[in-house]
Scaffold this active site. Structure first.
Site, PDB file in Angstrom:
ATOM      1  N   CYS A  36       0.835  -1.209   0.000  1.00  0.00           N
ATOM      2  CA  CYS A  36       0.000   0.000   0.000  1.00  0.00           C
ATOM      3  C   CYS A  36       0.869   1.258   0.000  1.00  0.00           C
ATOM      4  CB  CYS A  36      -0.902  -0.040   1.244  1.00  0.00           C
ATOM      5  SG  CYS A  36      -1.782   1.477   1.590  1.00  0.00           S
ATOM      6  N   CYS A  39       0.027   3.932   2.522  1.00  0.00           N
ATOM      7  CA  CYS A  39       0.459   3.500   3.857  1.00  0.00           C
ATOM      8  C   CYS A  39       1.906   3.896   4.114  1.00  0.00           C
ATOM      9  CB  CYS A  39       0.313   1.991   4.009  1.00  0.00           C
ATOM     10  SG  CYS A  39      -1.379   1.394   3.915  1.00  0.00           S
TER      11      CYS A  39
END
Length: 113
Positions: A36, A39
């Site tokens: 991600c 993230c």
């Protein structure tokens, strides 16, 4: 693999999650995954603001792929998700990519002096 930007950010897992969120201090848990990209940005921001807030709260992160049970128990359906815990209770939740200022405001509004 996402490098640990800050060794002071606790890595949570099935073994230490419950004990960690029982803390009376505010705990910011970053639900994330290695694949991600947003993230990675949030983790970098948390590392950048660590010194500013480390006296007021505990920083932690939980890999959703390695800990699906905890992720499911806390209804995390989108990442990055930041959840603030205190005494096992969810205090607040922030979902999605945020700027540094948005994360700082999220923390500040939940800190009880």
């Amino acid at each position: 693999m996402v490098p640990d930007m800050n060794n002071n950010i606790i890595v949570l897992n099935e073994e230490n999650f419950k004990k960690t969120i029982e803390n009376t201090k505010l705990i910011l848990v970053d639900f994330w995954a290695t694949w991600c990209n947003p993230c990675k940005s949030v983790l970098l921001i948390l590392s950048e603001i660590y010194d500013e807030f480390c006296e007021k709260l505990i920083f932690a992160k939980l890999n959703v792929d390695k800990n699906p049970k905890i992720t499911s128990q806390h209804n995390v359906r989108s990442i990055p998700t930041l959840i603030l815990f205190q005494n096992k209770k969810i205090i607040d939740i922030k979902i999605g990519l945020c700027t540094k200022e948005e994360i700082k405001l999220f923390i500040k509004k939940n800190i009880r002096n």
